[in-house]
Scaffold this motif. Structure first.
Motif, PDB file in Angstrom:
ATOM      1  N   TRP A 244       0.812  -1.217   0.000  1.00 37.93           N
ATOM      2  CA  TRP A 244       0.000   0.000   0.000  1.00 37.93           C
ATOM      3  C   TRP A 244       0.843   1.263   0.000  1.00 37.93           C
ATOM      4  O   TRP A 244       0.313   2.368  -0.141  1.00 37.93           O
ATOM      5  CB  TRP A 244      -0.929  -0.015   1.209  1.00 37.93           C
ATOM      6  N   ASP A 245       2.153   1.117   0.152  1.00 39.04           N
ATOM      7  CA  ASP A 245       3.059   2.263   0.146  1.00 39.04           C
ATOM      8  C   ASP A 245       3.401   2.645  -1.290  1.00 39.04           C
ATOM      9  O   ASP A 245       3.074   1.937  -2.239  1.00 39.04           O
ATOM     10  CB  ASP A 245       4.325   1.914   0.926  1.00 39.04           C
ATOM     11  N   ASN A 246       4.055   3.801  -1.448  1.00 38.21           N
ATOM     12  CA  ASN A 246       4.551   4.255  -2.756  1.00 38.21           C
ATOM     13  C   ASN A 246       3.460   4.258  -3.826  1.00 38.21           C
ATOM     14  O   ASN A 246       3.650   3.763  -4.941  1.00 38.21           O
ATOM     15  CB  ASN A 246       5.722   3.370  -3.211  1.00 38.21           C
ATOM     16  N   GLY A 247       2.313   4.811  -3.464  1.00 42.91           N
ATOM     17  CA  GLY A 247       1.222   4.964  -4.428  1.00 42.91           C
ATOM     18  C   GLY A 247       0.237   3.821  -4.452  1.00 42.91           C
ATOM     19  O   GLY A 247      -0.779   3.900  -5.165  1.00 42.91           O
ATOM     20  N   GLY A 248       0.492   2.737  -3.687  1.00 41.71           N
ATOM     21  CA  GLY A 248      -0.423   1.604  -3.697  1.00 41.71           C
ATOM     22  C   GLY A 248      -1.810   1.954  -3.198  1.00 41.71           C
ATOM     23  O   GLY A 248      -2.821   1.507  -3.765  1.00 41.71           O
ATOM     24  N   ALA A 249      -1.889   2.747  -2.130  1.00 44.31           N
ATOM     25  CA  ALA A 249      -3.194   3.140  -1.593  1.00 44.31           C
ATOM     26  C   ALA A 249      -3.933   4.046  -2.556  1.00 44.31           C
ATOM     27  O   ALA A 249      -5.156   3.935  -2.725  1.00 44.31           O
ATOM     28  CB  ALA A 249      -3.005   3.828  -0.238  1.00 44.31           C
ATOM     29  N   GLU A 250      -3.203   4.945  -3.209  1.00 42.97           N
ATOM     30  CA  GLU A 250      -3.836   5.862  -4.155  1.00 42.97           C
ATOM     31  C   GLU A 250      -4.333   5.118  -5.393  1.00 42.97           C
ATOM     32  O   GLU A 250      -5.356   5.466  -5.982  1.00 42.97           O
ATOM     33  CB  GLU A 250      -2.860   6.954  -4.565  1.00 42.97           C
ATOM     34  N   ALA A 251      -3.609   4.076  -5.792  1.00 43.87           N
ATOM     35  CA  ALA A 251      -4.007   3.299  -6.968  1.00 43.87           C
ATOM     36  C   ALA A 251      -5.196   2.384  -6.685  1.00 43.87           C
ATOM     37  O   ALA A 251      -5.890   1.967  -7.622  1.00 43.87           O
ATOM     38  CB  ALA A 251      -2.822   2.471  -7.467  1.00 43.87           C
TER      39      ALA A 251
END
Length: 462
Positions: A379-386
């Motif tokens: 979920w880090d490095n854009g995972g949550a946003e994606a």
């Protein structure tokens, strides 16, 4: 022979639906026996692997479909949601939840009014959540302190965390923690609803104390609303006083019912997610240590909501738990009663039951790297946003206009309860026991979990 007989009896229906793949139905049950002894969300996921995005199943002589395609699910739950209605588990829950409830009311004026007037829709949500940190943290810390005070005794997480979350909801909504009988009434109603969802409602009678529990449950809150109207406290942080301070068109009984019904929508799913997260973090000790360290090092005494939200390892662990074992793993819809409905390239008969599960898509290998691995770092490095809540491959709170009205509060409760547990104790979950699923009030509830909570001194961040 039995397969041929089923096809002969239902020849016209078979001909109309022949392009939808699925298991072979047999007279007289169709494919219904496949659901016996299986969790329906797991069977739905299996059908996704075997047949793809849409599967035809037969419940006796009645066709139904299982959806595992994110685009088709998006149409049913979101972009074309008004073309489908909620049939299950509405009838089973009518004695438990009042008819105006968002959970069982279908689209139309009644549903729109219920959504608009729900207390969680009428307040400045961010401001209200920020005011909940201190009172709710005190509720959780007191309970965890009792657990830690008898650390030699294992805690039954199934019921004890439900009671803890119930107290959290009570303090947030009503500004008080109730005596045990309120929880017993609540549990009696929920058990009745669970039994009626699991079996035909004619088979599962109402609990002997159901009517008195229902009268006491809703009556308590109607009186609480009347008392608050007579003696309002605009400065109080609880939801009841916040709603009254802003003004509401709801009667005392309607407001009481809306607040009381929100317990059913959140207490079980929140306690399921808390328990699942505790279990998975104990099972993966390195991830558990990372969350404990972040909570204890990054949160100061008297932390506020901004500080709580900033603890990313905790947030990522909770998201990963909801991906791995979502608390609400299955949804149901029906096509319109009076007409055929086109879905994708298929035309479905009127009143066709649709099974929708996130169990398959939450572990869909083309979308998720190593989907069977518990990996909060995804979920880090854009995972949550994606993969925001309510997206095609991650919808633990549902999708579209009927997504959980209390989703933001639920996410807040997950973070606050778990952060307080790790700050106030050293949780020791017994992971020698396998993760066992059960079903309770439309929620996947892990059962059989035991944990000890060893006391620890509070840590102040530097």
């Amino acid at each position: 022979m039995l397969a041929r007989l089923h096809r002969t009896i239902n020849d016209h229906k078979h001909a109309r639906l022949k392009h939808i793949p699925g298991p072979t139905p047999r007279f007289p049950f169709g494919t219904a026996p496949a659901f016996f002894g299986r969790w329906p969300w797991e069977l739905c996921a299996e059908y996704g692997h075997r047949y793809g995005g849409i599967t035809l199943v037969w419940l006796f002589n009645k066709p139904a479909v299982v959806l595992n395609d994110p685009h088709l699910i998006g149409e049913v739950l979101d972009t074309r949601a008004a073309e489908f209605y909620k049939g299950a588990p509405v009838d089973a829950l009518k004695p438990v939840i009042t008819r105006p409830s968002l959970f069982i009311t279908n689209f139309g004026r009644g549903w729109e009014e219920a959504r608009r007037d729900n207390p969680l829709s009428t307040i400045p949500l961010d401001e209200w959540l920020s005011r909940q940190v201190e009172p709710l943290r005190a509720v959780v810390a007191e309970t965890v302190g009792r657990w830690a005070g008898r650390s030699h005794e294992p805690v039954d997480l199934y019921w004890d965390v439900q009671r803890l979350v119930f107290d959290v909801f009570a303090r947030a909504f009503w500004g008080r923690v109730f005596p045990p009988n309120r929880f017993h009434w609540f549990r009696t109603l929920a058990r009745t609803g669970t039994g009626r969802m699991a079996l035909p409602k004619q088979v599962f009678p109402l609990h002997p104390f159901f009517h008195s529990a229902r009268e006491n449950w809703y009556g308590t809150f109607t009186r609480a609303v009347a008392e608050a109207r007579a003696n309002p406290d605009p400065a109080a942080p609880d939801l009841l006083n916040c709603v009254l301070a802003r003004g509401t068109s709801l009667s005392d009984a309607a407001l009481a019912e809306a607040l009381a019904t929100n317990f059913f929508g959140g207490v079980f799913s929140c306690s399921s997610t808390v328990n699942t997260t505790l279990y998975l973090l104990a099972k993966h000790a390195e991830e558990g240590a990372k969350v404990a360290r972040a909570v204890r090092d990054e949160l100061p005494d008297g932390f506020d909501r901004a500080a709580l939200d900033a603890v990313r390892p905790l947030e990522f662990a909770i998201r990963e738990s909801m991906r791995y074992y979502p608390a609400v793993p299955i949804y149901f819809r029906n096509t319109a009663r009076g007409r055929e409905v086109k879905l994708g390239s298929h035309v479905l008969p009127p009143d066709t039951l649709i099974f929708i599960s996130n169990w398959y898509l939450h572990k869909f290998a083309p979308h998720w790297a190593e989907p069977e691995r518990f990996a909060p770092e995804r979920w880090d490095n854009g995972g949550a946003e994606a993969n925001p809540y309510g997206s095609g491959h991650f919808f633990p709170f549902g999708r579209g206009p009927r997504a959980c009205v209390g989703a933001a509060f639920g996410q807040f409760v997950h973070r606050l309860v778990l952060a307080t547990i790790y700050r106030e104790s050293e949780p020791d979950v017994d992971v020698s026991r396998p993760y066992q699923q059960s079903f309770f009030f439309a929620v996947m509830m892990p059962k059989g979990m035991r944990a000890r909570f060893r006391p620890r001194a509070p840590v102040t961040a530097s």
